[in-house]
Design a protein around this motif. Structure first.
Motif, mmCIF file in Angstrom:
data_model
loop_
_atom_site.group_PDB
_atom_site.id
_atom_site.type_symbol
_atom_site.label_atom_id
_atom_site.label_comp_id
_atom_site.label_asym_id
_atom_site.label_seq_id
_atom_site.Cartn_x
_atom_site.Cartn_y
_atom_site.Cartn_z
ATOM 1 N N PRO A 181 30.724 7.746 2.836
ATOM 2 C CA PRO A 181 30.274 8.681 3.873
ATOM 3 C C PRO A 181 29.078 8.174 4.656
ATOM 4 N N VAL A 182 29.163 8.232 5.966
ATOM 5 C CA VAL A 182 28.027 7.939 6.846
ATOM 6 C C VAL A 182 27.721 9.213 7.618
ATOM 7 N N LEU B 124 31.336 10.277 9.084
ATOM 8 C CA LEU B 124 32.374 9.246 9.054
ATOM 9 C C LEU B 124 32.606 8.859 7.593
ATOM 10 N N TYR B 125 33.844 8.567 7.234
ATOM 11 C CA TYR B 125 34.150 8.217 5.849
ATOM 12 C C TYR B 125 35.546 7.623 5.779
ATOM 13 N N PHE B 126 35.957 7.175 4.571
ATOM 14 C CA PHE B 126 37.344 6.743 4.434
ATOM 15 C C PHE B 126 38.081 7.648 3.463
ATOM 16 N N PHE C 100 37.043 0.253 5.727
ATOM 17 C CA PHE C 100 36.089 0.957 4.882
ATOM 18 C C PHE C 100 34.666 0.625 5.321
ATOM 19 N N CYS C 101 33.678 1.178 4.631
ATOM 20 C CA CYS C 101 32.259 0.938 4.929
ATOM 21 C C CYS C 101 31.926 1.113 6.410
ATOM 22 N N PRO C 102 32.141 2.316 6.968
ATOM 23 C CA PRO C 102 31.762 2.523 8.368
ATOM 24 C C PRO C 102 30.249 2.590 8.527
ATOM 25 N N PHE C 103 29.783 2.247 9.712
ATOM 26 C CA PHE C 103 28.374 2.385 10.055
ATOM 27 C C PHE C 103 28.275 2.581 11.564
#
Length: 291
Positions: A201-202, A211-213, A252-255
């Motif tokens: 989660p971002v 934002l997340y996966f 994955f790993c959004p930013f």
């Protein structure tokens, strides 16, 4: 139509089309086939990420600084392990750039039997980074916590493995109240699901979107990136970010970098027992996904 004008229009069309596709971030220097979890300081001049070498046996946080518009050769961050004595993952800058959250399997004070990931932090100092400090045993437990991001108000969103293994993992929030982190709360449906994995989660600095996966099989790949908006304290039905952000591979790993208006994320392709994973970016406007 004159030939020169045709060439110009075709070139412009190709340029605009190319801009809509994710771009690999600093290929060779940073994106080397074994990296994920990039975060960039609000001023755009410091990058931190995870060096994985395409596996999960050795995980180290690397660092680079942009000087005169050029990203410098990466080094191991001073707060990460230099001899793989433990695993460090998922760095994330605070909205003011003065703090970085990350997760580690390093020894936890007064918790000798803990082996999973806990949330730690460092502060920016005049000479570099402070010594890492543990965020305590209210937000951290004997079950792994990872991929933590923080709001301006100090609330931390993160992934936590479910004790009953139902859905494998969910997104939780620990609120900062009166100078202390509170017992984490599952943010619930519609973001978290019963049967699927939600993670990475971002949270927006003002807590307006997330934002997340998710591993929801209705997505395009193994895991896809989603967005949900906070409307009067309730999370909206998540939206898949779609192609070209999501693909048949795992994203994955959004930013999200608010100043650059870019979404950074990792894309992974499994190659036998190892993985090829790199960081990509694309111009991104969260409001485009709001109803």
């Amino acid at each position: 139509m004159k030939p020169i004008l045709v060439v110009v229009l075709l070139s412009l069309h190709l340029f605009l089309f190319a801009q809509k596709e994710p771009v690999k971030f600093e290929p060779g220097k940073i994106s080397n086939g074994g990296v994920f979890g990039l975060t960039i300081s609000p001023d755009g001049n410091t990058a931190l990420w995870v060096e994985s070498n395409g596996g999960r046996d050795t995980l180290v946080i690397k660092e680079s600084h942009k000087i005169n518009g050029v990203w410098q050769e990466p080094v191991i961050a001073s707060f990460s392990t230099t001899n793989a004595a433990w695993k460090d993952v998922d760095p994330m800058f605070s909205p003011d750039g003065q703090q970085v959250l990350f997760q580690s399997t390093r020894p936890v004070p007064d918790q000798p039997n803990r082996t999973g990931f806990d949330i730690w932090a460092v502060k920016k100092t005049a000479s570099g980074w402070s010594a890492p400090y543990h965020l305590g045993n209210t937000i951290n437990t004997d079950i792994s916590e990872s991929f933590a991001s923080i709001t301006t108000a100090g609330h931390i969103y993160f992934m936590k493995e479910n004790e009953n293994k139902k859905g494998n993992s969910d997104i939780y929030v620990s609120r900062w109240v009166n100078g202390a982190y509170q017992t984490p709360e599952n943010i619930g449906i519609p973001v978290n699901t019963t049967d699927h994995r939600e993670s990475n989660p971002v949270i927006a600095a003002d807590e307006s979107f997330l934002l997340y996966f998710s591993s929801d099989p209705r997505g395009l790949g193994e895991v896809d990136l989603y967005i949900s908006f906070n409307t009067h304290g309730k999370w909206t039905s998540p939206k898949n970010l779609g192609s070209p952000i999501n693909s048949s591979m795992a994203e994955f790993c959004p930013f999200y970098h608010a100043k650059e208006k870019r979404l950074y994320f990792a894309r992974q392709d499994r190659l036998g027992t190892r993985m090829k994973e790199d960081v990509y970016y694309i111009e991104f406007d969260p409001k485009r996904f709001r109803d």
